[in-house]
Write a protein that holds these residues in place. Structure first.
Motif, short mmCIF file in Angstrom:
data_model
loop_
_atom_site.label_atom_id
_atom_site.label_comp_id
_atom_site.label_asym_id
_atom_site.label_seq_id
_atom_site.Cartn_x
_atom_site.Cartn_y
_atom_site.Cartn_z
N LYS A 212 -1.55 -10.99 -23.38
CA LYS A 212 -1.08 -12.24 -23.48
C LYS A 212 0.17 -12.00 -22.54
O LYS A 212 1.13 -11.05 -22.36
N LYS A 213 0.70 -13.17 -22.02
CA LYS A 213 1.84 -13.10 -21.40
C LYS A 213 3.16 -12.68 -22.28
O LYS A 213 3.25 -13.08 -23.31
N ILE A 214 4.16 -12.01 -21.37
CA ILE A 214 5.22 -11.48 -22.24
C ILE A 214 6.10 -12.74 -22.31
O ILE A 214 6.77 -13.00 -23.35
N ASN A 215 6.37 -13.52 -21.24
CA ASN A 215 7.08 -14.76 -21.27
C ASN A 215 6.15 -16.01 -21.38
O ASN A 215 5.47 -16.29 -20.24
N PRO A 216 5.79 -16.44 -22.44
CA PRO A 216 4.66 -17.79 -22.51
C PRO A 216 5.08 -18.90 -21.41
O PRO A 216 4.39 -19.77 -21.27
N TYR A 217 6.37 -19.08 -21.05
CA TYR A 217 6.90 -20.06 -20.09
C TYR A 217 6.66 -19.98 -18.80
O TYR A 217 6.88 -20.78 -17.93
N MET A 218 6.37 -18.78 -18.34
CA MET A 218 6.19 -18.23 -16.90
C MET A 218 5.10 -18.98 -16.34
O MET A 218 4.15 -19.10 -16.91
N SER A 219 5.28 -19.34 -14.98
CA SER A 219 4.43 -20.08 -14.33
C SER A 219 3.26 -19.00 -13.80
O SER A 219 3.52 -17.64 -14.00
N HIS A 220 2.01 -19.60 -13.69
CA HIS A 220 0.85 -18.56 -13.42
C HIS A 220 1.34 -17.80 -12.07
O HIS A 220 0.69 -16.70 -12.01
N GLU A 221 1.60 -18.40 -11.09
CA GLU A 221 2.07 -17.75 -10.20
C GLU A 221 2.92 -16.53 -10.19
O GLU A 221 2.71 -15.49 -9.63
N ASP A 222 4.01 -16.87 -10.98
CA ASP A 222 4.92 -15.89 -11.36
C ASP A 222 4.37 -14.54 -12.02
O ASP A 222 4.68 -13.39 -12.10
N GLN A 223 3.49 -15.10 -13.11
CA GLN A 223 2.71 -14.08 -13.82
C GLN A 223 2.01 -13.16 -13.17
O GLN A 223 2.03 -12.07 -13.17
N MET A 224 1.18 -13.61 -12.16
CA MET A 224 0.40 -12.77 -11.31
C MET A 224 1.28 -11.92 -10.17
O MET A 224 0.91 -10.47 -10.30
N THR A 225 2.38 -12.35 -9.90
CA THR A 225 3.22 -11.50 -9.34
C THR A 225 3.69 -10.50 -10.05
O THR A 225 3.96 -9.31 -9.68
N GLN A 226 4.21 -10.73 -11.41
CA GLN A 226 4.83 -9.76 -12.33
C GLN A 226 3.60 -8.59 -12.76
O GLN A 226 3.87 -7.55 -12.71
N ILE A 227 2.23 -9.09 -12.70
CA ILE A 227 1.37 -8.11 -13.00
C ILE A 227 1.37 -7.12 -12.28
O ILE A 227 1.12 -5.83 -12.15
N GLY A 228 1.21 -7.73 -10.73
CA GLY A 228 1.21 -6.95 -9.63
C GLY A 228 2.41 -5.88 -9.50
O GLY A 228 2.22 -4.56 -9.08
N VAL A 229 3.68 -6.19 -9.95
CA VAL A 229 4.78 -5.39 -9.77
C VAL A 229 4.41 -4.39 -10.91
O VAL A 229 4.83 -3.15 -10.58
N ILE A 230 4.30 -4.53 -12.02
CA ILE A 230 3.92 -3.62 -13.22
C ILE A 230 2.88 -2.62 -12.81
O ILE A 230 3.00 -1.48 -12.88
N ALA A 231 1.67 -3.23 -12.21
CA ALA A 231 0.53 -2.19 -11.88
C ALA A 231 1.05 -1.15 -10.70
O ALA A 231 0.98 0.00 -10.65
N LYS A 232 1.71 -1.52 -9.61
CA LYS A 232 2.38 -0.92 -8.75
C LYS A 232 3.43 0.04 -9.30
O LYS A 232 3.37 1.16 -8.86
N ILE A 233 4.22 -0.19 -10.03
CA ILE A 233 5.36 0.68 -10.46
C ILE A 233 4.68 1.56 -11.47
O ILE A 233 4.93 2.94 -11.26
N MET A 234 3.61 1.38 -12.08
CA MET A 234 2.88 2.55 -12.91
C MET A 234 2.46 3.49 -12.10
O MET A 234 2.39 4.53 -12.28
#
Length: 302
Positions: A212-234
């Motif tokens: 699930k989203k860490i932040n439930p109020y986050m927009s879908h576009e921002d969520q996809m960007t965040q997932i990309g950031v986390i994946a690249k960082i790991m």
């Protein structure tokens, strides 16, 4: 240590690298965190964005938030001052790193001190997002029509590089150890520790991809960007850890342990630059969508 290497050159390199660690980890990036939080407090007031300030989280009191920010920066400045004193004492006392290694422990301990305020901030952020999820009341639910896949967010080449470097690191480490003698617990701690770290990186990526989203109020576009950031960082973290261990092994093999403090400091800075730094460069606070925190309209589902 090879006779061809000048101790003066080693010391100059170490002092420059250590000074960079002091600045980046205790002044520059804490300042970036301070700026992001202040931007939110100033640009998104409680009256217009009530969901941004959940119960028990000061209800958007900017004055109290600013006092906490000043305290946070004060602690970091104090740690930077301590680092500057350590650096001055080293220069003034004629410090020379031990040729057989071991001095990296002091760089490591200072890094832990620098990381303490950041760890506190991460804990507070986790608590904040937990409150957001607890207060989330939207009944509207949506689903992605396209399944999320790892290679939608990070290149196959990067993942392959992480795997190859991990395998190479483990091969070099295991083949250089003599398992015929009495077992050394340090060997097994290193093997299982490095393997466990890689599994943890993969688990973090998986939780963001399929959880699930860490932040439930986050927009879908921002969520996809965040997932990309986390994946690249790991992936960066996996590559960095494998390269660091490989370099450490080669340094020991070729009797270059005098560079251990420099190598350790560079690695710690790498972790911060490709962690916090990459996050801030990609998830720019000015570009994020805060509409979900308003009190009108529907909010995105977790």
């Amino acid at each position: 240590m090879p006779a061809s290497i000048s101790m003066t050159s080693i010391l100059v390199l170490f002092y420059v690298i250590f000074a960079s660690q002091i600045f980046l980890l205790s002044i520059y990036y804490p300042g970036k965190i301070h700026g992001r939080v202040r931007y939110i407090l100033e640009q998104f007031p409680t009256a217009d964005y009530p969901k941004l300030y959940p119960t028990k989280f000061d209800q958007g009191k900017a004055d109290k938030g600013n006092r906490k920010l000043r305290f946070y920066m004060g602690v970091n400045y104090l740690i930077a001052f301590i680092g500057a004193v350590i650096l001055f004492k080293m220069i003034n006392s004629g410090y020379r790193p031990a040729p057989e290694g071991g001095d990296e422990i002091f760089v490591m301990l200072y890094f832990f001190l620098q990381a303490a305020p950041l760890l506190y901030a991460e804990i507070k952020e986790y608590t904040y997002h937990k409150l957001l999820r607890e207060n989330y009341t939207s009944n509207t639910r949506t689903a992605d029509l396209k399944p999320r896949r790892l290679f939608d967010f990070v290149s196959p080449f990067s993942v392959a590089a992480a795997v190859v470097l991990y395998v190479t690191m483990m091969y070099l480490y295991i083949t250089s150890r003599d398992f015929s003698v009495q077992p050394n617990i340090e060997i097994y701690i290193t093997i299982f520790g490095m393997t466990g770290m890689q599994i943890m990186f993969a688990a973090i990526v998986g939780s963001h991809l399929y959880g699930k989203k860490i932040n439930p109020y986050m927009s879908h576009e921002d969520q996809m960007t965040q997932i990309g950031v986390i994946a690249k960082i790991m992936v960066f973290a996996s590559i960095g850890a494998s390269v660091f261990m490989t370099i450490t092994h080669l340094v020991d093999q070729y009797s270059l342990e005098v560079f251990d403090p420099v190598i350790s400091s560079v690695y710690f800075q790498f972790c911060v630059v490709f962690g916090i730094g990459f996050t801030f460069r990609t998830l720019r606070i000015e570009k994020l969508n805060f509409d979900g925190f308003k009190d009108t309209g529907s909010t995105p589902s977790p």
